[in-house]
Design an enzyme around this catalytic site. Structure first.
Site, PDB file in Angstrom:
ATOM      1  N   THR A 166      -0.618  71.350  99.410  1.00 53.48           N
ATOM      2  CA  THR A 166       0.643  71.195  98.670  1.00 53.48           C
ATOM      3  C   THR A 166       1.772  70.725  99.587  1.00 53.48           C
ATOM      4  OG1 THR A 166       1.366  73.451  99.113  1.00 53.48           O
ATOM      5  CG2 THR A 166       0.005  73.129  97.169  1.00 53.48           C
ATOM      6  N   GLU A 193      -7.849  62.629 104.659  1.00 51.29           N
ATOM      7  CA  GLU A 193      -7.738  62.933 103.228  1.00 51.29           C
ATOM      8  C   GLU A 193      -6.290  62.786 102.775  1.00 51.29           C
ATOM      9  OE1 GLU A 193      -9.419  66.630 101.877  1.00 51.29           O
ATOM     10  OE2 GLU A 193      -8.431  66.497  99.916  1.00 51.29           O
ATOM     11  N   LEU A 238      13.165  55.051  81.770  1.00 51.11           N
ATOM     12  CA  LEU A 238      13.626  53.706  81.394  1.00 51.11           C
ATOM     13  C   LEU A 238      12.870  53.142  80.199  1.00 51.11           C
ATOM     14  CD1 LEU A 238      14.260  52.274  84.947  1.00 51.11           C
ATOM     15  CD2 LEU A 238      15.960  52.449  83.126  1.00 51.11           C
ATOM     16  N   PRO A 247     -11.251  80.197  93.244  1.00 55.17           N
ATOM     17  CA  PRO A 247     -10.224  80.736  92.341  1.00 55.17           C
ATOM     18  C   PRO A 247      -9.168  81.522  93.110  1.00 55.17           C
ATOM     19  CG  PRO A 247     -12.384  81.042  91.388  1.00 55.17           C
ATOM     20  CD  PRO A 247     -12.613  80.466  92.756  1.00 55.17           C
TER      21      PRO A 247
END
Ligand SMILES: Cc1cc2nc3c(=O)[nH]c(=O)nc-3n(C[C@H](O)[C@H](O)[C@H](O)COP(=O)(O)OP(=O)(O)OC[C@H]3O[C@@H](n4cnc5c(N)ncnc54)[C@H](O)[C@@H]3O)c2cc1C
Ligand SMILES: Cc1cc2nc3c(=O)[nH]c(=O)nc-3n(C[C@H](O)[C@H](O)[C@H](O)COP(=O)(O)OP(=O)(O)OC[C@H]3O[C@@H](n4cnc5c(N)ncnc54)[C@H](O)[C@@H]3O)c2cc1C
Ligand SMILES: Cc1cc2nc3c(=O)[nH]c(=O)nc-3n(C[C@H](O)[C@H](O)[C@H](O)COP(=O)(O)OP(=O)(O)OC[C@H]3O[C@@H](n4cnc5c(N)ncnc54)[C@H](O)[C@@H]3O)c2cc1C
Ligand SMILES: Cc1cc2nc3c(=O)[nH]c(=O)nc-3n(C[C@H](O)[C@H](O)[C@H](O)COP(=O)(O)OP(=O)(O)OC[C@H]3O[C@@H](n4cnc5c(N)ncnc54)[C@H](O)[C@@H]3O)c2cc1C
Lengths: 380, 380, 380, 380
Positions: free
Chosen positions: B366, B243, B338, B129
């Site tokens: 990220t 990964e 679209l 967390p």
């Protein structure tokens, strides 16, 4: 990531090209920029060094190495030397293909030796004041009259326009026949009625001559027809992928060059007590540009392999062209910004790179035309 | 542009994978989405089909083909089937590498056979967390006590979190030693004090279980230490490129899939009396996406070759990861647009693709962390 | 920058609206999301609070304040409460205008009192499965037969579709007359042959009912014709600017809301020992979003003034619509990214905001259609 | 959308300004570009026309109208005339504020009359070779010695650097005191030891003189100290918002100008038998630029009102500065592209506009510095 494209021969040729740039080009480029043109002697020197005719068979005085990797080597070295003046690429990467593939034996013997030596400088003239993207819209006509074609019309934006001794001119030999009435004629310096306009003043490519050409009842011998009459448009379609890839090769090398220069600068220049490269924004900007430059590199190298294998499609070339040149614009803009006020000073290489960059998304077919082509291939 | 990556074996394996997707996954996926998880039977079926252990040596029940192109085949087929539920990739593309390279012979014999058969489902738990991007900031500890490590802490966002029987847990065995105090421990289903939180409700990947894991004085046998104590962080660094490339492989395939679906749609759907694909804006948007998807494809394939050759750098993997996933986001967004109103309806595949896409720039590191890594490699 | 738009009355009304949201909406919204719809009681409560009929003259039970700033107040409070479920805006910001400007006195007396009280919920149905952007392409017909119109056809994506008691239906009363054959008919709950489809499952707006409507030989009394026959298309063109501005008002408020939430988050969440907001990239991203949100705010407020002054042009409304909604998409995407893995969890408000955002560039006229409109105004 | 900013007086002043541009500037600008500088006579003519001192009280020879809308009028007319040469803005929009707010009565009497008449041309010198963004990092010192300050150091990139008679120099009077040791000194033409470097060669602003300044033991009378010693940095902070807004005013007007020119071009130029503006891509590009230009216009006008009301915050000015100048870059780039090859020819106004544009995101504080400022205001 290492490049896999080249072999020992190409590396050796690169040494030659680099040495030539260092010695014959770099020290003089600034004065050529002021002159707006390069001297003819540069061309003959390049011919001597083997940089102009490497792809031409040896029987005509060339190097006999028709392998686009050699072209790539020269383009890259010239680009890295920021030598945007010499219009070698028009000659060696574009016109060469037309002469090799569509000229008759007689024409080859007549033109190629001096093509290789640099005594004959070449150009290709498609664009007209009223027709650029829309090649079928040209209005220059070449009407057969006995052994000659009588050429009338006007071209513009022609690279090597002032220097060229031999110009492939796109003209309508049958104006009523649409794209099937288009042919290629070789116009030579000194033909009556062939005049050049002024050397155009441009945003960048300051040492490169770009000009208008005027044809007023020029009698071009039929022996100067390139390939078959009425096939001109098809020839252009066949050769445009290579032209576009050439521009992409410039773009990829230019991105690498700018990135290198900028990376050096941001490590040295400080603000707020730190190298400006150490601000996270600078780091992210450069990481982004480095990523896209690397990706462009891998793609362009792959396209070169496809071209050599005769498999580069019109659509792939269009992709390479628009994407790498739009990237080049982005790299130029972001790098200039990292130079702060210095970036706006033309004495800084990044400023010149910025100026030279702007044409890339326009000539050889605009980004918009590239997307049209790709879209059409997708069936939409 | 043709792909050059695969050989006959891979093509054959692709047939197997595709058949498996068509038969075992596609018809059930929607119900799994409602359930928020896939059934264990799917895993054993995948094991039977050879989709889970192909890279494991045959002596442990695997296929003996440690060649990332096989992984690529499975990832691509699953992606093209839009089967975002099954967490095979965590297992076959990530955990496999840790077990193969860091497990002892005894551990391999203990774990690999059921890893291959799909009886043992695996996961890897790094994130907590309070620490995601900053892996060194984790707080889970594993303090040695005789033959055991006493594990305390909490993990979150763990893929296969509910299903997993065997979890590689990143923990601090020496909390004072910084990154050199980090180790990998294998926690197994049923160990006392090991609990799972709820299956988290996500924007996409609806059929994939993602959950919190809780460790309350779990006594993990020292025999479950993976590799050497204190080397955990280094192992992660070694395995993260693979990964990240895995995620890029998904991204490239997802772009291709979305483009295909959309191309089909815009040719059929009409407005103002014309197929919507025939509006120039649609054509340009799709040409742009097709170009970038093609470029991504070439780059990803090249990275796979580098990985196989043991040469994929941390920086190259980071480039592939962020660029292709940001592209995937762009493709998803533009394609959905679209579809007009239909794009917003979850029954339309493009809507699901849009939802699944959003995590891609976040997990596995990220976009921001990727740029940090690349920037650092550049020395800034 | 302070807003100049509002006066004391609006501020007071804002208090009412905010209190209503806090008490009647926020605590229940999640359960409505599961239900896919809001309860009718919410509507009557809103009616009681004066939130539905403030713009309707007092003689019909309304507040008598036809000033779009009041609409703005309600839209903003609902948006800031992230209450995307209640379809008040369709009713109060869109349908209200049609009823006030085109209904006869008799119709007003018949419909407006319950419109204000929330007993009658309204909708407007233009879009059909085969015609969205191209409104003239609709196929629903309403053929005059004595005192009635016989209505046949199908609508889709109708907001408030399940709840609506009164639906303004766009239909062709003269199918051969092109846009001059289009009329508006008010269809009421319970008319024979009027059926609703299922409540559509959407990416976002989870608590808002959106559905198909079917009309099978519905006999609509001629007294339910809104305005003049054949003028429907013109009425739509007159009212669409307000609808588009409404969407822009949502967009601006949503951007502000997301920015606020995210700013709070990045100040609290830490990584690498620092608040994630303190990384320069986060700072720049947020500075960019804050700038554009502020600019959007100033522009939207200015458009509201223009609307109130009767001077908002079709082109200005189109500009406000596309630009602010594209911005909203950008803000949602960038903010979600700053939440890392948490951004992908639907329990986080930013995740819901992201999902609700995606429709904004589509309904009320897509970004593409907006650009068409603006381009046409520019004469190209 | 109509502008609300101006009143009759401003409109009348605009006529004067426009007439001046048409008569005194436009016909000569090209020759000034070649010269790299404008003639002093232009300045006195501008003084006569009231364009330089309108904001100075009448007692000093000015117009007595300190209302930034008058400044706006002049900036806009000059920008629309594409007259990037005359450095009036430095003088009338920047230096004026320093003199009015910090000069003593004696100084005002000494300097303002010729400031108004154009006999005294002014400049402000902050930037040094080693310090641009980081103003506190300057190294120029002014050490008190009796009634004088002894000034040593070097400035660069100073607009009006060659022409200036009076230069506000930012220097450290107390080098140890950080930003509190910075003061403003007025250096005048002819002071011993004050030399100018060459007129720098720039990408654009070809007719504007920008140069280095050298100070070698220049004895500046203490009577030329502007405001209080040690307050220089605070004065800069107070005045920078107006400088930044000035740049934003240029940007907005430049966008409008480029858009107008381009719109005219795309309606006339044809390709494939149609005006190029009629291609949907052109229409969308122009609709996008028109939208953003309109939004910029509304925001800038609002900022001008805030400035006049004494309420323009540092952050708002930074927002206006970076956003409008980045927009200007985008508009310049996209418009140039629509000109095709002609866009690259410097004789085309769009080419010059493109060149002049590139400095806008750099001087007056770079985009990056603007984002830093905004971010800091947000508490991150
Ligand atoms: C420095 C320089 C060197 C050059 N060298 C040569 C040379 O050696 N030989 C030669 O023949 N030519 C040369 N050119 C010309 C160049 O190839 C053309 O300028 C280019 O093809 C664009 O044509 P145009 O300028 O007529 O633009 P236009 O065709 O007028 O196009 C104007 C704009 O309209 C857009 N447009 C056009 N058609 C469409 C469409 N269907 N859909 C959407 N948008 C469209 C274009 O993309 C462009 O943005 C050179 C040009 C320059 C500037
Ligand atoms: C569906 C899903 C599946 C997942 N599966 C797994 C799994 O199987 N195993 C596992 O271990 N983890 C898993 N994760 C976790 C995932 O890897 C993390 O969410 C991710 O690494 C980001 O960490 P975070 O969420 O803590 O974000 P944070 O680290 O809190 O980051 C928040 C924001 O700050 C930015 N930021 C952080 N540091 C910097 C910096 N130095 N400079 C600039 N910006 C910065 C980030 O880029 C991000 O935008 C999963 C997550 C999801 C959502
Ligand atoms: C949640 C939701 C609520 C809605 N509520 C209502 C409602 O209450 N009442 C109602 O009547 N409708 C409603 N709609 C419908 C909505 O207005 C339409 O979906 C929208 O107008 C687009 O129409 P379409 O879906 O038919 O897309 P299409 O018209 O099929 O468009 C598909 C794509 O083609 C593009 N396109 C179309 N024409 C052109 C062109 N000329 N040039 C370039 N691109 C073009 C579009 O931009 C789009 O990207 C709602 C829709 C949704 C999803
Ligand atoms: C034509 C022209 C006219 C000028 N006129 C004047 C004038 O009249 N008077 C005057 O005093 N000055 C003038 N300047 C100078 C101008 O204000 C500076 O060039 C500008 O402030 C940038 O400073 P720099 O060039 O030193 O760039 P640097 O400060 O070296 O910046 C280099 C790069 O680093 C970035 N950077 C710096 N700090 C940070 C940070 N903390 N985070 C992230 N990125 C950062 C910058 O944004 C930039 O991209 C002029 C400049 C030009 C080119």
């Amino acid at each position: 990531m290492e490049r896999h494209l080249f072999e020992a021969d190409h590396d050796a040729f690169r040494e030659t090209a680099r040495a030539f740039c260092d010695k014959e080009i770099v020290p003089h480029h600034e004065s050529w920029e002021e002159a707006g043109i390069v001297p003819r002697e540069l061309w003959t020197a390049a011919g001597d060094a083997g940089l102009l005719g490497f792809m031409i068979p040896q029987e005509y005085g060339g190097g006999g190495a028709r392998d686009f990797r050699f072209n790539t080597v020269v383009i890259e070295e010239i680009t890295k030397a920021r030598a945007s003046g010499p219009g070698f690429s028009i000659h060696a990467d574009l016109v060469s293909g037309y002469l090799l593939d569509y000229a008759t034996e007689e024409q080859k013997q007549r033109w190629l030796p001096k093509f290789c030596s640099g005594e004959t400088i070449t150009a290709i003239a498609m664009t007209e004041p009223g027709a650029g993207s829309d090649l079928q819209g040209i209005q220059t006509t070449a009407i057969r009259d006995g052994d000659h074609y009588v050429l009338n019309g006007q071209k513009t934006f022609i690279s090597n326009g002032i220097l060229a001794d031999l110009v492939i001119v796109v003209a309508k030999t049958d104006p009523a026949a649409g794209y099937q009435g288009i042919s290629l004629l070789v116009v030579e310096r000194g033909m009556d009625g062939f005049e050049r306009g002024r050397n155009l003043d441009k945003i960048g490519l300051k040492a490169q001559d770009t000009s208008e050409l005027f044809f007023d009842d020029v009698r071009v011998p039929a022996a100067n027809l390139l390939g078959e009459e009425g096939k001109g448009f098809i020839y252009l379609m066949e050769k445009l992928p290579q032209e576009r890839l050439t521009i992409a090769v410039v773009a990829a090398a230019a991105c690498e060059g700018m990135l290198e220069t900028t990376l050096r600068y941001v490590k040295e220049r400080t603000a707020f007590g730190r190298p400006i490269g150490s601000f996270q924004n600078s780091r992210f900007v450069l990481a982004e540009l480095a990523t896209e430059t690397q990706i462009a590199r891998v793609f362009v190298d792959r396209c070169i392999e496809e071209l050599n294998a005769g498999k580069l499609t019109v659509s792939d070339a269009a992709m390479a062209k628009w994407w790498t040149t739009e990237l080049q614009k982005k790299v130029a803009d972001r790098c200039l910004q990292l130079f702060g006020g210095y970036g706006f000073m033309t004495e800084y290489p990044i400023a010149k790179a910025y100026l030279d960059t702007r044409i890339q998304t326009i000539y050889g077919g605009t980004t918009e035309i590239m997307k049209e082509i790709i879209g059409r291939t997708m069936g939409i």
